[in-house]
Design a protein around this motif. Structure first.
Motif, mmCIF file in Angstrom:
data_model
loop_
_atom_site.group_PDB
_atom_site.id
_atom_site.type_symbol
_atom_site.label_atom_id
_atom_site.label_comp_id
_atom_site.label_asym_id
_atom_site.label_seq_id
_atom_site.Cartn_x
_atom_site.Cartn_y
_atom_site.Cartn_z
ATOM 1 N N TYR A 121 -0.906 -8.297 -3.035
ATOM 2 C CA TYR A 121 0.016 -7.895 -2.326
ATOM 3 C C TYR A 121 1.418 -8.838 -3.025
ATOM 4 C CZ TYR A 121 4.050 -6.329 0.071
ATOM 5 O OH TYR A 121 5.302 -6.345 0.889
ATOM 6 N N HIS A 122 0.639 -10.476 -1.777
ATOM 7 C CA HIS A 122 2.018 -11.057 -2.979
ATOM 8 C C HIS A 122 2.538 -11.454 -4.171
ATOM 9 C CE1 HIS A 122 3.429 -16.113 -2.022
ATOM 10 N NE2 HIS A 122 3.245 -15.830 -3.572
ATOM 11 N N LEU A 123 1.163 -11.343 -5.174
ATOM 12 C CA LEU A 123 1.300 -11.231 -6.792
ATOM 13 C C LEU A 123 2.098 -10.323 -7.006
ATOM 14 C CD1 LEU A 123 -1.614 -12.873 -7.715
ATOM 15 C CD2 LEU A 123 0.316 -14.562 -7.583
ATOM 16 N N LYS A 179 6.155 -9.861 -5.935
ATOM 17 C CA LYS A 179 7.259 -11.140 -7.007
ATOM 18 C C LYS A 179 7.861 -9.851 -7.764
ATOM 19 C CE LYS A 179 5.151 -15.571 -7.240
ATOM 20 N NZ LYS A 179 4.462 -16.428 -8.238
ATOM 21 N N PHE A 197 5.790 -2.896 -4.622
ATOM 22 C CA PHE A 197 6.214 -2.448 -3.623
ATOM 23 C C PHE A 197 7.633 -2.201 -2.574
ATOM 24 C CE2 PHE A 197 1.821 -3.679 -3.394
ATOM 25 C CZ PHE A 197 1.044 -2.797 -3.697
ATOM 26 N N CYS A 210 -4.924 -9.623 -0.129
ATOM 27 C CA CYS A 210 -3.757 -10.445 0.530
ATOM 28 C C CYS A 210 -2.380 -10.961 -0.303
ATOM 29 C CB CYS A 210 -3.483 -11.329 1.528
ATOM 30 S SG CYS A 210 -3.560 -10.783 3.249
ATOM 31 N N MET A 211 -3.793 -11.328 -1.387
ATOM 32 C CA MET A 211 -3.170 -12.319 -2.553
ATOM 33 C C MET A 211 -2.169 -11.387 -3.845
ATOM 34 S SD MET A 211 -6.395 -14.431 -3.092
ATOM 35 C CE MET A 211 -5.542 -15.774 -4.468
#
Lengths: 179, 151
Positions: free
Chosen positions: A122-124, A127, A131, A119-120
Motif C-alpha cells: 500500500y505504501h509503495l 506513492k 488508491f 502494508c508495504m
C-alpha cells in the motif's frame, strides 16, 4: 516505559480472552462464515455494546471527542471488500492472526507475512496515488446529523443492543425449556 | 441453582466481549488509542520500509512501539492458556494465509485512506466510513463464503 509495560499486560489479558472465548480459534471463523456457529458475532456485538457504553461515558466526561472528518466513501467500500476477501481466505481478522501464530498454526505465520507485505505494498502503491479512488468528502459525525450529543446516541444504541441480546437470550432459554 | 451459576457458552462470549471493551480503558487513558489488531503490521512494515530505503519519514518513538508491546503481550497471553492446534481441522493452505493476510491489510489501509482502519473501535465511535466498510466487509464475507461452499 511504564505505559508500555501496562499495554503489554493488557495484551496478555487480551490474548487469554481471545483464546478462552474461542474467538481466535480457526474453526470458529470457519463455522461463523458458514453460519453454523455465532461465537464471533456474539462476542463482537457484546464488545460493540460495551464499547458504546464506555465511549458514551468518555464523551460525557470530555475524555473523547468525536468530530466531523473527511473520508472517501469509495475507498471505504473497496477496503471493506478487500478485507472481506482476506477474511474468507485466511479465516482470520487482523486481531486474531497473532493468537493463531502463538497457538502453532503454520498458515497464520504466512498470514502475518502477507499482512506486512500488504502494508508495504500500500505504501509503495500510494506513492503513485493508485488508491486515490475518489475525492474525500467532509461528513459531519452521525450525532451531529441527528442533532444530539454523541454520548446520548451511543447510550441509545447500546441500550438497544443490550435489550436485543437479552430478548434473544430469553427466547433461547424458553425454547430450551420447551415453552 | 447450579444452572443459574454456571454460565452458558453464549454468556462466556458476551463476558469476553465486555472485558475486551474494558481493556481499552488503560490504552485510551495512557496513549489516547483504542485496541486494534492492525497497527502492529503497519509499524513493522514501516520499520522494514525504512531499512530497505523506501521510506525516511518513520522514526521509532514511544508512541509507535505500543502496538508491538500489545502484540507480544497477546502472544504470551495465548501461550499462558495454551490450546493445541486441532489436527483434523481443514485449515487454509500457506498461500491462502499469505494472500488472505495481504488482502486484509491492503483493505485496512485503503479503508483508512492512508492511516490504518481500526476495524474494532471505529464502529462504536459511530464513524460513517466504518459503517460503509463493515457493510461491504460483511457482504463480501457472506457472498464469498457462500460461493466457496458451492464450489
Amino acid at each position: 516505559m511504564i505505559a508500555l509495560v501496562i499495554i503489554f499486560m493488557v495484551g496478555i489479558a487480551l490474548g487469554a480472552l481471545l483464546v478462552n472465548s474461542k474467538v481466535a480459534l480457526p474453526e470458529k471463523m470457519l463455522h461463523q462464515l458458514q453460519g453454523q456457529d455465532h461465537t464471533i458475532l456474539i462476542t463482537f456485538l457484546a464488545y460493540i455494546a460495551a464499547s458504546l457504553c464506555l465511549f458514551s461515558i468518555l464523551s460525557y466526561t470530555e475524555h473523547l471527542v468525536i468530530d466531523a472528518f473527511s473520508f472517501n466513501p469509495m475507498q471505504a467500500g473497496v477496503g471493506g471488500i478487500l478485507m472481506g476477501l482476506g477474511i474468507v481466505l485466511c479465516k482470520a481478522m487482523p486481531i486474531s492472526i497473532i493468537p493463531k501464530m502463538a497457538m502453532g498454526y503454520t498458515y497464520a505465520w504466512f498470514a502475518c507475512g502477507g499482512a506486512i507485505v500488504g502494508c508495504m505494498a500500500y505504501h509503495l502503491l500510494a506513492k503513485y496515488q493508485l488508491f486515490q479512488l475518489a475525492t474525500n468528502i467532509q461528513v459531519p459525525a452521525m450525532h451531529s446529523l441527528l442533532g444530539i450529543p454523541f454520548w446520548l446516541l451511543a447510550l441509545i444504541l447500546a441500550t438497544a443492543l443490550i435489550a436485543y441480546g437479552l430478548l434473544r437470550r430469553r427466547q433461547a432459554k424458553s425454547a430450551s425449556l420447551g415453552h | 441453582m447450579r444452572q443459574i451459576i454456571v454460565a452458558t457458552k453464549q454468556d462466556r462470549c458476551v463476558l469476553a466481549g465486555i472485558l475486551i471493551a474494558l481493556l481499552q480503558i488503560p490504552t485510551i487513558i495512557l496513549l489516547d488509542k483504542t485496541i486494534n489488531g492492525s497497527t502492529v503490521y503497519t509499524v513493522v512494515a514501516d520499520i522494514l520500509l525504512q531499512w530497505l530505503g523506501f521510506s525516511s519519514d518513520y522514526s521509532p518513538s514511544y508512541h509507535s512501539l505500543w502496538p508491538i508491546a500489545l502484540a507480544l503481550g497477546t502472544a504470551i497471553g495465548v501461550l499462558l492458556v495454551k490450546k493445541s492446534p486441532k489436527a483434523n481441522l481443514q485449515l487454509p493452505s500457506w498461500w491462502q494465509g499469505f494472500v488472505g493476510g495481504l488482502l486484509l491489510m491492503l483493505g485496512t489501509r485503503v479503508a483508512g485512506d492512508g492511516s490504518t482502519f481500526e476495524e474494532l473501535s471505529a464502529l462504536p465511535q459511530l464513524q460513517s466510513h466504518s459503517i460503509i466498510t463493515w457493510l461491504f466487509l460483511i457482504l463480501t464475507c457472506v457472498l464469498a463464503s457462500g460461493h466457496m461452499r458451492k464450489t
